[in-house]
Design an enzyme around this catalytic site. Structure first.
Site, PDB file in Angstrom:
ATOM      1  N   GLU A 440       0.825  -1.221   0.000  1.00 45.68           N
ATOM      2  CA  GLU A 440       0.000   0.000   0.000  1.00 45.68           C
ATOM      3  C   GLU A 440       0.855   1.266   0.000  1.00 45.68           C
ATOM      4  O   GLU A 440       0.451   2.301   0.515  1.00 45.68           O
ATOM      5  CB  GLU A 440      -0.954   0.018   1.197  1.00 45.68           C
ATOM      6  CG  GLU A 440      -1.886  -1.170   1.282  1.00 45.68           C
ATOM      7  CD  GLU A 440      -2.816  -1.285   0.091  1.00 45.68           C
ATOM      8  OE1 GLU A 440      -2.988  -0.290  -0.632  1.00 45.68           O
ATOM      9  OE2 GLU A 440      -3.365  -2.369  -0.127  1.00 45.68           O
ATOM     10  N   GLY A 441       2.013   1.182  -0.612  1.00 41.41           N
ATOM     11  CA  GLY A 441       2.949   2.300  -0.633  1.00 41.41           C
ATOM     12  C   GLY A 441       3.935   2.160   0.508  1.00 41.41           C
ATOM     13  O   GLY A 441       3.551   2.173   1.680  1.00 41.41           O
TER      14      GLY A 441
END
Length: 596
Positions: A440-441
């Site tokens: 998610e980053g």
């Protein structure tokens, strides 16, 4: 030994006591969810986590997922647990009642997510990703798509994924190559390959709804040429049941460090039929609706693992006999004292405890803002909630997962050699927690988002949603006779954060690398201050409750002890972060590439 009992008392403290003055409460749309109802939901969630999901955690890690003839088989017991979870309505907890959800507050949903993640992080990804997918579909899809897909996904009958990463591109999605070709009937044919797709294939649901980023013909280069598409694993029949295969196949499942009971897949799309979600070229906007929801949830994953690791470490520290206490024998009838008497073991346990309670308190504040963003009728309250969520999302994602992984490693250290071997079960926490700092980053990307986008946005407006309440609290309480020194420490750390903000803004305008060099330390500094603010508020509340003669005096005394430890032993990290930020980029960027 993996030990977990849901921390319901601290959850109730965060939900019912800690944030009542934050301006995000008293929402008319959520009036029906009384404290008694909320407590009942949390108690039932605790039973599911402890009795159904926890027993499958270690066995699921040992067995893992298996790819057989193009189908992924989840570990023994997962399918039955998912059916019970779905039938109990847990998939639909916070979803809109319009689509079959129960509409509970996010403040309750996030506490439930924490329990699920503590008990079985691998399991949590299956319903968690589906919930994120419904968020994007509800916000951007056509009415027909919403009417057809949302009821099935909200109920958990069908699951969902997000398909971003490709073999040649991860964070830099502007490089993606998956193609979507328009068809005469308004659909699209998608062709391409995606990797690292959590829950991309499994046997828990009869259909899987993939949200896929792809390029239309002649789309511009970079992220402006990306669109989002809904692509089911099986094309539904008119009656809504799964029909023929839609050209989505599994090339492989990843063999991972952790989360082995969560199927992480390489997927191929071969002329797969899909429908656009949102406008052409606006795929990143739609996907970020899902990703921002998921980033807060990933932060909760870090907290969940941290809590389970802490409880397992406490269990062992009370049971393991080694050495004698430095202050004198504590277990005269035994050959040695339990290791919990030793200061360094206490240091580790208290660090984990403070991390968990601090993250839970800050997460509860952000969750209330999520509710206000959705339900507030006052435009000023809604705007303030949106600003606060935008600012704190990267902090929650990065800080909570950093600290969760640190807690998992501390648990291994408390166990010593027994923690390093698989039989204890705690090494699984260290392995499982590691990915949350990446997906998610990555946490470095979260820090860049904070300093590059959130900090300067709207002339610093996002910052005001956090700075103003902290400043007001300090001013109102710094003369407190008992906690004045604690408030002074908060004021000092907050001052360092303000000075760092100005330093980064000034240097970053001239040289973006200066902002990049400071980003990770700045995010940590903001998180430390935010937790200190929550802890200082906790101390005042605990004192008041003790003064009132609360029957739960033990809880409030323990809260005060944890707060004092945080201010004594953890908040001083703020000074180190401030000094690192002041040092600038020079030594970080000095070495030539070839010299590494």
């Amino acid at each position: 030994m993996q030990v977990y009992e849901a921390p319901l008392r601290d959850m109730r403290f965060v939900i019912h006591e800690l944030h009542q003055d934050d301006g995000f409460g008293n929402l008319e749309a959520l009036e029906e969810f009384s404290p008694d109802l909320v407590d009942a939901v949390l108690e039932e969630a605790a039973k599911v986590a402890q009795e159904v999901l926890l027993p499958l955690n270690r066995s699921g890690d040992i067995e893992g997922c298996v790819l057989e003839n193009g189908v992924v088989r989840t570990p023994k017991g997962f399918k039955e647990a998912y059916e019970m979870f779905r039938d109990g309505g847990w998939c639909a907890l916070a979803s809109d009642p319009e689509w079959g959800g129960q509409g509970l507050p996010e403040a309750v949903n996030k506490m439930t997510e924490e329990m699920i993640c503590s008990a079985n992080l691998s399991f949590s990804l299956y319903p968690g990703l589906t919930h994120g997918g419904t968020t994007a579909i509800e916000a951007y899809a056509s009415e027909d798509l919403k009417q057809f897909y949302l009821p099935k996904m909200v109920s958990g009958e069908w699951s969902g994924t997000m398909c971003l990463t490709e073999p040649h591109c991860g964070t830099d999605l502007g490089m993606l190559r998956t193609k979507a070709v328009p068809q005469e009937d308004g659909s699209y044919k998608l062709t391409g390959a995606k990797i690292f797709i959590s829950a991309g294939e499994h046997d828990l649901t009869p259909n899987i709804v993939h949200l896929v980023l792809a390029r239309l013909p002649n789309a511009p280069e970079g992220v402006k040429g990306i669109s989002l598409f809904l692509v089911p694993k099986y094309l539904p029949k008119d009656d809504g049941t799964p029909g023929p295969s839609n050209g989505v196949s599994v090339a492989a499942i990843e063999h991972k460090m952790g989360l082995k009971a969560s199927a992480t897949c390489q997927l191929n799309f071969d002329d797969s039929t899909g429908w656009i979600v949102g406008k052409p070229g606006k795929g990143m906007e739609a996907m970020f609706k899902m990703m921002n929801t998921e980033r807060v949830s990933v932060g909760v994953q870090g907290l969940g693992v941290g809590e389970a690791a802490y409880q397992s470490a406490v269990y062992y520290a009370k049971d393991r006999l080694q050495g004698r206490s430095l202050s004198g024998v504590k277990n005269p009838n035994g050959p040695a004292d339990p290791i919990i008497v030793h200061p360094d073991v206490r240091r580790m346990l208290m660090t984990m405890r403070a991390y968990n309670e601090g993250c839970r308190a800050l997460g509860g504040w952000v969750s209330r803002a999520l509710d206000a963003e959705k339900h507030a009728t006052d435009p000023a309250v809604k705007q303030n909630a949106e600003d606060f969520i935008a600012l704190m999302t990267p902090v929650v994602k990065a800080l909570f997962t950093d600290l969760g992984h640190e807690s998992a490693n501390l648990a291994v250290q408390v166990y010593g050699g027994h923690g390093y071997i698989a039989e204890s079960g705690v090494e699984q926490y260290a392995r499982d927690a590691r990915i949350a700092m990446i997906y998610e980053g990555t946490n470095g990307i979260q820090a860049l988002d904070l300093v590059g986008r959130k900090m300067p946005a709207h002339m610093g407006r996002y910052l005001r949603s956090f700075f103003h309440p902290v400043s007001a609290f300090v001013e109102a309480n710094k003369a407190d006779a008992q906690f004045g020194p604690m408030i002074a420490a908060l004021e000092k750390a907050f001052g360092a954060l303000q000075l760092s903000t100005g330093t980064i803004a000034q240097k970053g305008m001239k040289d973006p690398e200066e902002a990049g060099a400071a980003a990770t330390d700045y995010l940590r500094l903001m998180g430390l201050v935010a937790m200190a603010y929550c802890f200082a508020k906790s101390a005042l509340i605990a004192r008041d409750r003790l003064g009132e003669g609360s029957e739960d005096a033990g809880f409030y005394k323990a809260k005060l002890a944890t707060v004092q430890f945080y201010f004594d032993r953890i908040l001083p990290q703020a000074t180190a972060a401030f000094l690192a930020i002041k040092a600038g980029k020079a030594s970080m960027m000095a070495l030539e590439d070839a010299a590494f």
